[in-house]
Motif scaffolding. Sequence first.
Motif, PDB file in Angstrom:
ATOM      1  N   VAL A 104       0.868  -1.251   0.029  1.00 53.07           N
ATOM      2  CA  VAL A 104       0.048  -0.203   0.241  1.00 53.07           C
ATOM      3  C   VAL A 104       0.857   1.245  -0.086  1.00 53.07           C
ATOM      4  CG1 VAL A 104      -1.824   1.398   1.204  1.00 53.07           C
ATOM      5  CG2 VAL A 104      -1.821  -1.359   1.143  1.00 53.07           C
ATOM      6  N   ALA A 105       0.699   2.104  -0.870  1.00 51.06           N
ATOM      7  CA  ALA A 105       1.565   3.235  -1.173  1.00 51.06           C
ATOM      8  C   ALA A 105       0.979   4.612  -0.420  1.00 51.06           C
ATOM      9  CB  ALA A 105       1.882   3.478  -2.578  1.00 51.06           C
ATOM     10  N   ALA A 106      -0.191   4.423  -0.570  1.00 53.63           N
ATOM     11  CA  ALA A 106      -1.176   5.607  -0.067  1.00 53.63           C
ATOM     12  C   ALA A 106      -2.694   5.167   0.111  1.00 53.63           C
ATOM     13  CB  ALA A 106      -1.079   6.714  -0.898  1.00 53.63           C
ATOM     14  N   VAL A 107      -3.248   5.789   1.193  1.00 50.20           N
ATOM     15  CA  VAL A 107      -4.738   5.536   1.396  1.00 50.20           C
ATOM     16  C   VAL A 107      -5.579   6.906   0.921  1.00 50.20           C
ATOM     17  CG1 VAL A 107      -6.601   5.279   3.413  1.00 50.20           C
ATOM     18  CG2 VAL A 107      -4.422   3.993   3.620  1.00 50.20           C
ATOM     19  N   ALA A 108      -6.628   6.597   0.385  1.00 46.30           N
ATOM     20  CA  ALA A 108      -7.240   7.494  -0.207  1.00 46.30           C
ATOM     21  C   ALA A 108      -7.569   8.740   0.924  1.00 46.30           C
ATOM     22  CB  ALA A 108      -8.563   7.182  -1.042  1.00 46.30           C
ATOM     23  N   PRO A 109      -7.260   9.812   0.819  1.00 43.10           N
ATOM     24  CA  PRO A 109      -7.873  10.761   1.866  1.00 43.10           C
ATOM     25  C   PRO A 109      -9.482  10.862   1.903  1.00 43.10           C
ATOM     26  CG  PRO A 109      -6.202  11.775   0.241  1.00 43.10           C
ATOM     27  CD  PRO A 109      -6.784  10.693  -0.290  1.00 43.10           C
ATOM     28  N   GLU A 110      -9.764  10.956   3.518  1.00 46.91           N
ATOM     29  CA  GLU A 110     -11.045  11.256   3.476  1.00 46.91           C
ATOM     30  C   GLU A 110     -11.806  12.202   2.838  1.00 46.91           C
ATOM     31  OE1 GLU A 110     -14.037  11.556   7.773  1.00 46.91           O
ATOM     32  OE2 GLU A 110     -11.725  11.458   7.883  1.00 46.91           O
ATOM     33  N   GLY A 111     -13.060  11.761   2.351  1.00 50.03           N
ATOM     34  CA  GLY A 111     -13.656  12.896   1.473  1.00 50.03           C
ATOM     35  C   GLY A 111     -13.240  12.876   0.009  1.00 50.03           C
ATOM     36  N   THR A 112     -12.517  12.130  -0.220  1.00 49.55           N
ATOM     37  CA  THR A 112     -12.225  12.356  -1.712  1.00 49.55           C
ATOM     38  C   THR A 112     -13.006  11.329  -2.797  1.00 49.55           C
ATOM     39  OG1 THR A 112     -10.485  10.464  -1.475  1.00 49.55           O
ATOM     40  CG2 THR A 112      -9.669  12.769  -1.381  1.00 49.55           C
ATOM     41  N   HIS A 113     -13.723  10.654  -2.068  1.00 50.12           N
ATOM     42  CA  HIS A 113     -14.627   9.587  -2.632  1.00 50.12           C
ATOM     43  C   HIS A 113     -15.905   9.265  -1.936  1.00 50.12           C
ATOM     44  CE1 HIS A 113     -13.442   6.187  -0.265  1.00 50.12           C
ATOM     45  NE2 HIS A 113     -12.258   6.685  -0.151  1.00 50.12           N
ATOM     46  N   ALA A 114     -16.984   8.811  -2.607  1.00 46.97           N
ATOM     47  CA  ALA A 114     -18.168   8.378  -1.857  1.00 46.97           C
ATOM     48  C   ALA A 114     -17.850   7.269  -1.305  1.00 46.97           C
ATOM     49  CB  ALA A 114     -19.184   7.911  -2.943  1.00 46.97           C
ATOM     50  N   PRO A 115     -18.582   6.905   0.064  1.00 48.79           N
ATOM     51  CA  PRO A 115     -18.242   5.949   1.076  1.00 48.79           C
ATOM     52  C   PRO A 115     -18.254   4.604   0.138  1.00 48.79           C
ATOM     53  CG  PRO A 115     -19.767   7.484   2.114  1.00 48.79           C
ATOM     54  CD  PRO A 115     -19.621   8.009   0.583  1.00 48.79           C
ATOM     55  N   VAL A 116     -17.322   3.767   0.531  1.00 43.14           N
ATOM     56  CA  VAL A 116     -17.328   2.549  -0.014  1.00 43.14           C
ATOM     57  C   VAL A 116     -18.583   1.540   0.838  1.00 43.14           C
ATOM     58  CG1 VAL A 116     -16.030   0.470  -0.739  1.00 43.14           C
ATOM     59  CG2 VAL A 116     -14.981   2.756  -0.739  1.00 43.14           C
ATOM     60  N   VAL A 117     -19.349   1.076   0.228  1.00 47.07           N
ATOM     61  CA  VAL A 117     -20.424   0.615   1.018  1.00 47.07           C
ATOM     62  C   VAL A 117     -20.836  -1.014   0.247  1.00 47.07           C
ATOM     63  CG1 VAL A 117     -22.841   0.776   1.969  1.00 47.07           C
ATOM     64  CG2 VAL A 117     -21.391   2.515   2.052  1.00 47.07           C
ATOM     65  N   TYR A 118     -20.903  -1.986   0.750  1.00 45.98           N
ATOM     66  CA  TYR A 118     -21.397  -3.236   0.036  1.00 45.98           C
ATOM     67  C   TYR A 118     -22.689  -3.543   0.583  1.00 45.98           C
ATOM     68  CZ  TYR A 118     -16.588  -4.144  -1.100  1.00 45.98           C
ATOM     69  OH  TYR A 118     -15.268  -4.230  -1.434  1.00 45.98           O
ATOM     70  N   PRO A 119     -23.885  -3.231  -0.367  1.00 46.24           N
ATOM     71  CA  PRO A 119     -25.163  -3.703  -0.147  1.00 46.24           C
ATOM     72  C   PRO A 119     -25.472  -5.122  -0.463  1.00 46.24           C
ATOM     73  CG  PRO A 119     -25.221  -2.250  -1.974  1.00 46.24           C
ATOM     74  CD  PRO A 119     -23.719  -2.366  -1.544  1.00 46.24           C
ATOM     75  N   MET A 120     -26.295  -5.778   0.019  1.00 44.95           N
ATOM     76  CA  MET A 120     -26.802  -6.981  -0.200  1.00 44.95           C
ATOM     77  C   MET A 120     -28.187  -7.224  -0.175  1.00 44.95           C
ATOM     78  SD  MET A 120     -28.129 -10.002   1.598  1.00 44.95           S
ATOM     79  CE  MET A 120     -27.622  -9.489   3.215  1.00 44.95           C
ATOM     80  N   ALA A 121     -28.587  -8.004  -1.286  1.00 45.19           N
ATOM     81  CA  ALA A 121     -30.149  -8.270  -1.075  1.00 45.19           C
ATOM     82  C   ALA A 121     -30.357  -9.869  -1.858  1.00 45.19           C
ATOM     83  CB  ALA A 121     -31.015  -7.270  -1.884  1.00 45.19           C
TER      84      ALA A 121
END
Length: 247
Positions: free
Chosen positions: A193-210
């Motif tokens: 891992v070279a870098a973690v995406a800074p907070e607020g730079t992308h939509a929350p990563v959410v996994y929905p299930m149905a």
Amino acid sequence: MCCAALLILAGCGGRRETTLTVSAAASLQDALGQVADAYRARHPGKKIDFNFGGSGALAQQIEDGAPVDVFLSAAPGPMDRLAARGLLAEGTRRDVLRGEIVLVAPRENPDLKSYAALCQSQVKLVALADTASVPAGMYGKQVLTALGLWGCVQGKLVLAKDVRQVLSYVETGNADAGIVYETDARQSARVRVAAVAPEGTHAPVVYPMAVLRGARDPAAAREFAAFLTGPEARAIFVAQGFTAAAP
């Protein structure tokens, strides 16, 4: 008559096997393999057939009539599409997991340490999942855009069908860097891992299930869906680096 009696006894003593087809984001492959093992240990006679891939492509398969019982997406968008078409079983949609977006580089390249470094001349190729249909690619584009880097990186992109292919490109040296989920980076000893995406730079990563409305065995599908949100599966997901979504 003896044969008939034996057939009756065999039918009474046999256990009917139920097979569920689960379409799931490629980033869940390792975790869901362990979850399925735990589920089968508690539910003998139940079999899980997985279909892994990019969430957008999987949603399209379902829209086209693919026989799927349970769907796990790496973003709300593909699930929203299915909901809009009335393809989800009522009351079964749940947010299951959350994740992180990271930049990875080959382990033998210790110099790349930030997203900004992607614009340097020595970085020739950057792997990213398809930005039109794969959530990881969409998140990655959001990060690069928010950081003001999309313009200089766009011409270096190697687009992949899913996040696991991105990881493979970096592992094999076919890309100098790639953007993946943090949980995928954990699966490889050949990248770092070279870098973690800074907070607020992308939509929350959410996994929905149905559960899908057309599930062949709705009761079994709901049972597996409930297991996915239970404590045993949650422990497996957390051990793999995911965060359990709030109920």
